[in-house]
Design a protein around this motif. Sequence first.
Motif, PDB file in Angstrom:
ATOM      1  N   LEU A  34       0.861  -1.181   0.000  1.00 30.67           N
ATOM      2  CA  LEU A  34       0.000   0.000   0.000  1.00 30.67           C
ATOM      3  C   LEU A  34       0.898   1.231   0.000  1.00 30.67           C
ATOM      4  CD1 LEU A  34      -2.718   1.555   0.482  1.00 30.67           C
ATOM      5  CD2 LEU A  34      -2.254   1.316   2.936  1.00 30.67           C
ATOM      6  N   SER A  35       0.703   2.141  -0.975  1.00 30.09           N
ATOM      7  CA  SER A  35       1.444   3.401  -0.951  1.00 30.09           C
ATOM      8  C   SER A  35       0.438   4.534  -0.817  1.00 30.09           C
ATOM      9  CB  SER A  35       2.300   3.558  -2.217  1.00 30.09           C
ATOM     10  OG  SER A  35       3.138   4.684  -2.084  1.00 30.09           O
ATOM     11  N   MET A  36       0.613   5.349   0.227  1.00 31.78           N
ATOM     12  CA  MET A  36      -0.402   6.354   0.563  1.00 31.78           C
ATOM     13  C   MET A  36      -0.015   7.736   0.037  1.00 31.78           C
ATOM     14  SD  MET A  36      -1.220   5.020   4.417  1.00 31.78           S
ATOM     15  CE  MET A  36      -2.527   6.201   4.648  1.00 31.78           C
ATOM     16  N   HIS A  37      -0.949   8.334  -0.687  1.00 29.51           N
ATOM     17  CA  HIS A  37      -0.707   9.647  -1.309  1.00 29.51           C
ATOM     18  C   HIS A  37      -1.926  10.529  -1.114  1.00 29.51           C
ATOM     19  CE1 HIS A  37       2.882   8.003  -3.190  1.00 29.51           C
ATOM     20  NE2 HIS A  37       2.153   6.903  -3.348  1.00 29.51           N
ATOM     21  N   VAL A  38      -2.363  10.641   0.132  1.00 28.26           N
ATOM     22  CA  VAL A  38      -3.552  11.472   0.379  1.00 28.26           C
ATOM     23  C   VAL A  38      -3.151  12.710   1.179  1.00 28.26           C
ATOM     24  CG1 VAL A  38      -5.321   9.700   0.167  1.00 28.26           C
ATOM     25  CG2 VAL A  38      -4.170   9.992   2.365  1.00 28.26           C
ATOM     26  N   PRO A  39      -3.896  13.811   0.978  1.00 27.58           N
ATOM     27  CA  PRO A  39      -3.570  15.033   1.712  1.00 27.58           C
ATOM     28  C   PRO A  39      -3.900  14.888   3.191  1.00 27.58           C
ATOM     29  CG  PRO A  39      -5.588  15.330   0.447  1.00 27.58           C
ATOM     30  CD  PRO A  39      -5.064  13.966   0.110  1.00 27.58           C
ATOM     31  N   GLY A  40      -3.347  15.787   4.006  1.00 28.17           N
ATOM     32  CA  GLY A  40      -3.678  15.786   5.431  1.00 28.17           C
ATOM     33  C   GLY A  40      -5.032  16.428   5.664  1.00 28.17           C
ATOM     34  N   GLY A  41      -5.369  16.611   6.930  1.00 26.38           N
ATOM     35  CA  GLY A  41      -6.659  17.247   7.250  1.00 26.38           C
ATOM     36  C   GLY A  41      -7.623  16.252   7.845  1.00 26.38           C
ATOM     37  N   GLU A  42      -8.762  16.760   8.291  1.00 26.34           N
ATOM     38  CA  GLU A  42      -9.726  15.917   9.011  1.00 26.34           C
ATOM     39  C   GLU A  42     -10.274  14.777   8.158  1.00 26.34           C
ATOM     40  OE1 GLU A  42     -10.145  15.506  12.247  1.00 26.34           O
ATOM     41  OE2 GLU A  42      -8.525  16.975  12.221  1.00 26.34           O
ATOM     42  N   GLY A  43     -10.448  15.009   6.867  1.00 29.66           N
ATOM     43  CA  GLY A  43     -11.038  13.999   5.978  1.00 29.66           C
ATOM     44  C   GLY A  43     -10.229  12.720   5.894  1.00 29.66           C
TER      45      GLY A  43
END
Length: 324
Positions: free
Chosen positions: A209-218
Amino acid sequence: MAKPVLLVTRKLPDAIEARAAEEFDARLNPGDEPWHLDGAEIARRAAEARAEGILAAAGDALGAACIRALPDSVRIIATFSVGYDHIDLAAARERGIVVTNTPEVLSFATAECAFTLMLMAARRAGEGERLVRSGQWKGWAPTQLLGVTLERKRLGILGFGRIGRELAGMARALSMEIHYRDVRRLPDLEDGAIWHDSDAGFLGAIDVLSMHVPGGEGTRKWLNAERLRMMRKGAIVVNTGRGSSVDDEALIAALRSGHIRAAGLDVYDGEPRVNPGYLGLENVVLLPHLGSATEETRQAMGERCLENLGAVLLRGEAPPRAVR
Ligand code: DGY
Protein backbone atom coordinates in the motif's frame (compact mmCIF):
# COMPACT_ATOMS: atom_id res chain seq x y z
CA MET A 1 8.34 52.47 -6.82
CA ALA A 2 9.10 50.60 -3.60
CA LYS A 3 9.20 46.84 -3.94
CA PRO A 4 6.48 44.90 -2.05
CA VAL A 5 7.69 43.51 1.27
CA LEU A 6 7.88 39.73 1.32
CA LEU A 7 8.29 37.81 4.59
CA VAL A 8 10.11 34.52 3.94
CA THR A 9 9.65 32.05 6.78
CA ARG A 10 12.39 29.49 5.96
CA LYS A 11 15.90 29.27 4.51
CA LEU A 12 15.39 28.58 0.80
CA PRO A 13 17.79 27.52 -1.99
CA ASP A 14 20.31 30.34 -2.64
CA ALA A 15 19.13 31.06 -6.19
CA ILE A 16 15.54 31.40 -4.97
CA GLU A 17 16.53 33.77 -2.18
CA ALA A 18 18.57 35.83 -4.66
CA ARG A 19 15.61 36.11 -7.04
CA ALA A 20 13.24 36.91 -4.16
CA ALA A 21 15.58 39.72 -3.06
CA GLU A 22 15.73 41.05 -6.63
CA GLU A 23 11.98 41.16 -7.17
CA PHE A 24 10.77 41.99 -3.65
CA ASP A 25 11.89 43.69 -0.48
CA ALA A 26 12.53 40.22 0.91
CA ARG A 27 12.93 39.64 4.64
CA LEU A 28 14.78 36.33 4.61
CA ASN A 29 15.46 33.78 7.34
CA PRO A 30 19.07 32.87 6.43
CA GLY A 31 19.71 30.94 9.63
CA ASP A 32 16.42 29.00 9.32
CA GLU A 33 15.46 30.20 12.80
CA PRO A 34 12.38 28.27 14.01
CA TRP A 35 10.03 31.26 14.51
CA HIS A 36 7.81 29.83 11.74
CA LEU A 37 6.58 27.27 14.28
CA ASP A 38 4.89 30.04 16.27
CA GLY A 39 1.85 31.57 14.59
CA ALA A 40 1.89 34.66 16.81
CA GLU A 41 5.50 35.29 15.87
CA ILE A 42 4.74 34.98 12.15
CA ALA A 43 1.96 37.55 12.57
CA ARG A 44 4.20 39.83 14.64
CA ARG A 45 6.96 39.77 12.04
CA ALA A 46 4.48 40.33 9.21
CA ALA A 47 3.07 43.36 11.06
CA GLU A 48 6.49 44.75 11.92
CA ALA A 49 7.62 44.50 8.28
CA ARG A 50 4.23 45.57 6.86
CA ALA A 51 4.51 42.49 4.66
CA GLU A 52 2.33 42.20 1.56
CA GLY A 53 3.24 38.61 0.94
CA ILE A 54 4.39 35.63 2.98
CA LEU A 55 6.52 32.92 1.40
CA ALA A 56 5.74 30.09 3.80
CA ALA A 57 6.49 26.37 3.86
CA ALA A 58 5.10 23.01 4.96
CA GLY A 59 4.74 22.87 8.75
CA ASP A 60 4.50 26.63 9.34
CA ALA A 61 1.97 27.51 12.04
CA LEU A 62 -0.52 29.25 9.79
CA GLY A 63 -3.63 28.30 11.72
CA ALA A 64 -6.73 30.44 12.10
CA ALA A 65 -5.34 32.48 15.03
CA CYS A 66 -2.21 33.41 13.10
CA ILE A 67 -4.12 34.34 9.96
CA ARG A 68 -6.61 36.47 11.91
CA ALA A 69 -3.68 38.29 13.53
CA LEU A 70 -1.92 39.10 10.25
CA PRO A 71 -1.84 42.78 9.29
CA ASP A 72 -4.23 43.99 6.57
CA SER A 73 -1.22 44.55 4.30
CA VAL A 74 -0.88 40.76 3.65
CA ARG A 75 -2.47 39.78 0.32
CA ILE A 76 -0.94 36.40 -0.43
CA ILE A 77 0.52 33.38 1.34
CA ALA A 78 2.59 31.34 -1.12
CA THR A 79 3.52 28.01 0.39
CA PHE A 80 6.68 26.23 -0.72
CA SER A 81 4.84 22.89 -0.78
CA VAL A 82 2.06 21.11 -2.59
CA GLY A 83 0.34 20.34 0.73
CA TYR A 84 -1.52 23.12 2.49
CA ASP A 85 -2.94 21.39 5.55
CA HIS A 86 -0.82 23.75 7.70
CA ILE A 87 -2.84 26.75 6.48
CA ASP A 88 -6.36 27.55 7.65
CA LEU A 89 -7.93 28.21 4.27
CA ALA A 90 -11.26 29.38 5.67
CA ALA A 91 -9.52 32.02 7.79
CA ALA A 92 -7.46 33.14 4.78
CA ARG A 93 -10.63 33.39 2.67
CA GLU A 94 -12.30 35.50 5.39
CA ARG A 95 -9.33 37.87 5.32
CA GLY A 96 -9.27 37.97 1.49
CA ILE A 97 -5.76 36.46 1.48
CA VAL A 98 -4.91 34.35 -1.57
CA VAL A 99 -3.19 31.02 -0.83
CA THR A 100 -1.02 29.35 -3.47
CA ASN A 101 0.99 26.10 -3.59
CA THR A 102 3.49 24.30 -5.85
CA PRO A 103 1.84 21.31 -7.52
CA GLU A 104 3.26 19.28 -10.45
CA VAL A 105 6.97 20.03 -9.98
CA LEU A 106 7.42 17.67 -7.06
CA SER A 107 5.43 14.70 -8.31
CA PHE A 108 8.35 12.73 -9.72
CA ALA A 109 10.65 13.37 -6.74
CA THR A 110 7.98 12.35 -4.25
CA ALA A 111 7.19 9.22 -6.25
CA GLU A 112 10.92 8.41 -6.28
CA CYS A 113 10.88 8.66 -2.49
CA ALA A 114 7.91 6.29 -2.25
CA PHE A 115 9.64 3.90 -4.66
CA THR A 116 12.81 4.03 -2.54
CA LEU A 117 10.86 3.26 0.64
CA MET A 118 8.95 0.45 -1.03
CA LEU A 119 12.20 -1.22 -2.13
CA MET A 120 13.95 -0.57 1.17
CA ALA A 121 11.05 -2.07 3.11
CA ALA A 122 10.74 -5.13 0.82
CA ARG A 123 14.48 -5.79 0.73
CA ARG A 124 15.24 -4.94 4.38
CA ALA A 125 17.74 -2.29 3.30
CA GLY A 126 17.54 -0.34 6.58
CA GLU A 127 18.35 -3.43 8.62
CA GLY A 128 21.19 -4.33 6.26
CA GLU A 129 22.67 -0.86 6.46
CA ARG A 130 22.52 -0.88 10.24
CA LEU A 131 24.16 -4.32 10.33
CA VAL A 132 27.14 -3.22 8.24
CA ARG A 133 27.60 0.02 10.18
CA SER A 134 27.44 -1.79 13.51
CA GLY A 135 30.52 -3.84 12.60
CA GLN A 136 28.54 -7.01 13.43
CA TRP A 137 28.24 -8.33 9.86
CA LYS A 138 29.92 -11.73 9.62
CA GLY A 139 29.70 -12.14 5.84
CA TRP A 140 27.30 -13.52 3.27
CA ALA A 141 24.91 -16.22 4.44
CA PRO A 142 22.22 -18.15 2.53
CA THR A 143 19.44 -17.15 4.90
CA GLN A 144 20.57 -13.70 5.96
CA LEU A 145 18.05 -10.83 5.87
CA LEU A 146 15.75 -12.39 3.31
CA GLY A 147 13.24 -9.92 1.99
CA VAL A 148 10.59 -10.27 -0.68
CA THR A 149 10.73 -9.29 -4.34
CA LEU A 150 8.38 -6.67 -5.71
CA GLU A 151 8.40 -8.23 -9.16
CA ARG A 152 4.82 -9.00 -10.25
CA LYS A 153 3.44 -8.01 -6.85
CA ARG A 154 0.27 -5.92 -6.53
CA LEU A 155 0.82 -2.27 -5.68
CA GLY A 156 -2.15 -0.40 -4.22
CA ILE A 157 -2.03 3.35 -4.63
CA LEU A 158 -4.26 5.31 -2.29
CA GLY A 159 -4.86 8.65 -4.01
CA PHE A 160 -4.30 8.38 -7.78
CA GLY A 161 -3.16 11.97 -8.29
CA ARG A 162 0.02 13.09 -10.03
CA ILE A 163 2.37 11.55 -7.46
CA GLY A 164 0.49 8.26 -7.33
CA ARG A 165 0.49 8.02 -11.13
CA GLU A 166 4.24 8.73 -11.32
CA LEU A 167 4.78 5.90 -8.83
CA ALA A 168 2.60 3.62 -10.96
CA GLY A 169 4.89 4.34 -13.94
CA MET A 170 7.98 3.40 -11.91
CA ALA A 171 6.35 0.27 -10.50
CA ARG A 172 5.43 -0.96 -13.99
CA ALA A 173 9.18 -1.30 -14.62
CA LEU A 174 9.09 -4.00 -11.91
CA SER A 175 6.12 -5.65 -13.63
CA MET A 176 3.93 -4.76 -10.65
CA GLU A 177 0.18 -4.88 -11.09
CA ILE A 178 -1.28 -1.48 -10.25
CA HIS A 179 -4.44 -1.07 -8.18
CA TYR A 180 -5.83 2.23 -6.98
CA ARG A 181 -8.41 3.75 -4.70
CA ASP A 182 -9.64 7.28 -5.22
CA VAL A 183 -12.90 9.14 -4.73
CA ARG A 184 -13.87 8.29 -8.28
CA ARG A 185 -12.65 6.21 -11.15
CA LEU A 186 -10.20 7.95 -13.52
CA PRO A 187 -10.55 5.93 -16.73
CA ASP A 188 -8.47 8.27 -18.89
CA LEU A 189 -5.51 8.10 -16.51
CA GLU A 190 -5.55 4.42 -15.58
CA ASP A 191 -3.17 2.98 -18.15
CA GLY A 192 -4.22 -0.50 -17.07
CA ALA A 193 -4.48 0.26 -13.35
CA ILE A 194 -7.39 -1.41 -11.55
CA TRP A 195 -9.81 0.85 -9.69
CA HIS A 196 -11.54 -0.28 -6.48
CA ASP A 197 -14.78 1.17 -5.21
CA SER A 198 -14.39 -0.11 -1.64
CA ASP A 199 -11.62 -0.03 0.95
CA ALA A 200 -12.08 -3.71 1.71
CA GLY A 201 -11.79 -4.73 -1.96
CA PHE A 202 -8.76 -2.52 -2.44
CA LEU A 203 -6.85 -3.42 0.72
CA GLY A 204 -7.58 -7.12 0.37
CA ALA A 205 -6.23 -7.20 -3.18
CA ILE A 206 -2.75 -5.71 -2.70
CA ASP A 207 0.72 -6.63 -1.45
CA VAL A 208 2.00 -3.07 -1.02
CA LEU A 209 0.00 0.00 0.00
CA SER A 210 1.44 3.40 -0.95
CA MET A 211 -0.40 6.35 0.56
CA HIS A 212 -0.71 9.65 -1.31
CA VAL A 213 -3.55 11.47 0.38
CA PRO A 214 -3.57 15.03 1.71
CA GLY A 215 -3.68 15.79 5.43
CA GLY A 216 -6.66 17.25 7.25
CA GLU A 217 -9.73 15.92 9.01
CA GLY A 218 -11.04 14.00 5.98
CA THR A 219 -8.09 11.58 6.01
CA ARG A 220 -7.20 11.62 9.71
CA LYS A 221 -6.07 8.13 10.84
CA TRP A 222 -7.41 6.63 7.60
CA LEU A 223 -5.12 3.63 8.01
CA ASN A 224 -6.54 2.38 11.31
CA ALA A 225 -6.73 -1.05 12.96
CA GLU A 226 -9.87 -2.00 11.01
CA ARG A 227 -8.36 -1.19 7.61
CA LEU A 228 -5.05 -2.85 8.55
CA ARG A 229 -7.03 -6.03 9.26
CA MET A 230 -8.40 -5.83 5.70
CA MET A 231 -4.85 -6.11 4.34
CA ARG A 232 -3.21 -9.42 3.51
CA LYS A 233 -0.81 -10.88 6.06
CA GLY A 234 2.73 -9.88 5.08
CA ALA A 235 1.75 -6.74 3.16
CA ILE A 236 3.93 -3.62 3.14
CA VAL A 237 2.85 -0.04 3.95
CA VAL A 238 4.49 3.10 2.54
CA ASN A 239 3.49 6.66 3.37
CA THR A 240 4.90 9.77 1.68
CA GLY A 241 1.69 11.82 1.90
CA ARG A 242 0.89 13.07 5.38
CA GLY A 243 1.58 11.35 8.69
CA SER A 244 -1.83 12.27 10.08
CA SER A 245 -3.48 9.73 7.75
CA VAL A 246 -1.98 6.81 9.71
CA ASP A 247 -3.06 5.63 13.15
CA ASP A 248 0.46 5.08 14.47
CA GLU A 249 -0.50 2.83 17.38
CA ALA A 250 -2.44 0.54 15.04
CA LEU A 251 0.39 0.35 12.50
CA ILE A 252 2.99 -0.28 15.20
CA ALA A 253 0.85 -3.15 16.58
CA ALA A 254 0.50 -4.63 13.08
CA LEU A 255 4.27 -4.36 12.48
CA ARG A 256 4.97 -6.00 15.84
CA SER A 257 2.61 -8.89 15.20
CA GLY A 258 3.97 -9.41 11.67
CA HIS A 259 0.55 -8.90 10.09
CA ILE A 260 2.27 -6.06 8.27
CA ARG A 261 5.70 -7.27 7.10
CA ALA A 262 7.35 -3.86 6.89
CA ALA A 263 6.69 -0.17 6.49
CA GLY A 264 8.48 2.77 4.90
CA LEU A 265 7.56 6.19 6.30
CA ASP A 266 8.63 9.67 5.22
CA VAL A 267 5.96 11.64 7.10
CA TYR A 268 4.70 11.55 10.70
CA ASP A 269 1.71 12.68 12.68
CA GLY A 270 2.90 15.77 14.59
CA GLU A 271 6.34 15.74 12.92
CA PRO A 272 9.17 16.27 13.65
CA ARG A 273 7.95 14.19 16.60
CA VAL A 274 8.04 10.49 15.65
CA ASN A 275 6.00 7.97 17.63
CA PRO A 276 8.70 6.24 19.76
CA GLY A 277 7.05 2.89 19.01
CA TYR A 278 8.57 2.98 15.52
CA LEU A 279 12.11 3.63 16.68
CA GLY A 280 12.77 0.19 18.12
CA LEU A 281 11.24 -1.72 15.21
CA GLU A 282 13.65 -3.27 12.71
CA ASN A 283 10.94 -3.67 10.07
CA VAL A 284 10.26 0.01 9.54
CA VAL A 285 12.31 2.40 7.39
CA LEU A 286 12.13 6.02 8.59
CA LEU A 287 13.06 9.02 6.45
CA PRO A 288 12.90 12.68 7.57
CA HIS A 289 10.24 14.03 5.14
CA LEU A 290 12.52 13.88 2.10
CA GLY A 291 9.77 13.47 -0.54
CA SER A 292 10.54 16.56 -2.61
CA ALA A 293 14.14 16.96 -1.42
CA THR A 294 16.10 17.11 -4.65
CA GLU A 295 18.06 20.15 -5.81
CA GLU A 296 16.05 20.31 -9.03
CA THR A 297 12.68 20.00 -7.35
CA ARG A 298 13.31 22.53 -4.58
CA GLN A 299 14.52 25.01 -7.20
CA ALA A 300 11.36 24.44 -9.24
CA MET A 301 9.17 24.77 -6.13
CA GLY A 302 10.81 28.11 -5.33
CA GLU A 303 10.20 29.32 -8.86
CA ARG A 304 6.54 28.34 -8.60
CA CYS A 305 6.26 30.38 -5.37
CA LEU A 306 7.85 33.42 -7.00
CA GLU A 307 5.55 33.14 -10.03
CA ASN A 308 2.54 33.12 -7.71
CA LEU A 309 3.87 36.04 -5.66
CA GLY A 310 4.83 38.05 -8.75
CA ALA A 311 1.39 37.64 -10.26
CA VAL A 312 -0.37 39.00 -7.16
CA LEU A 313 2.12 41.54 -5.82
CA LEU A 314 3.87 42.83 -8.96
CA ARG A 315 1.28 42.54 -11.70
CA GLY A 316 -2.04 42.50 -9.84
CA GLU A 317 -3.05 39.28 -11.63
CA ALA A 318 -4.61 36.03 -10.47
CA PRO A 319 -1.80 33.64 -9.41
CA PRO A 320 -1.22 30.59 -11.62
CA ARG A 321 -1.61 28.12 -8.75
CA ALA A 322 -4.16 29.30 -6.24
CA VAL A 323 -5.54 26.78 -3.78
CA ARG A 324 -9.33 26.71 -3.80
C1 DGY B 1 4.71 19.14 0.26
O1 DGY B 1 5.10 19.79 -0.72
O2 DGY B 1 3.57 19.21 0.69
C2 DGY B 1 5.71 18.27 0.92
O3 DGY B 1 5.22 17.52 1.92
C3 DGY B 1 6.94 19.06 1.31
O4 DGY B 1 7.78 18.83 0.25
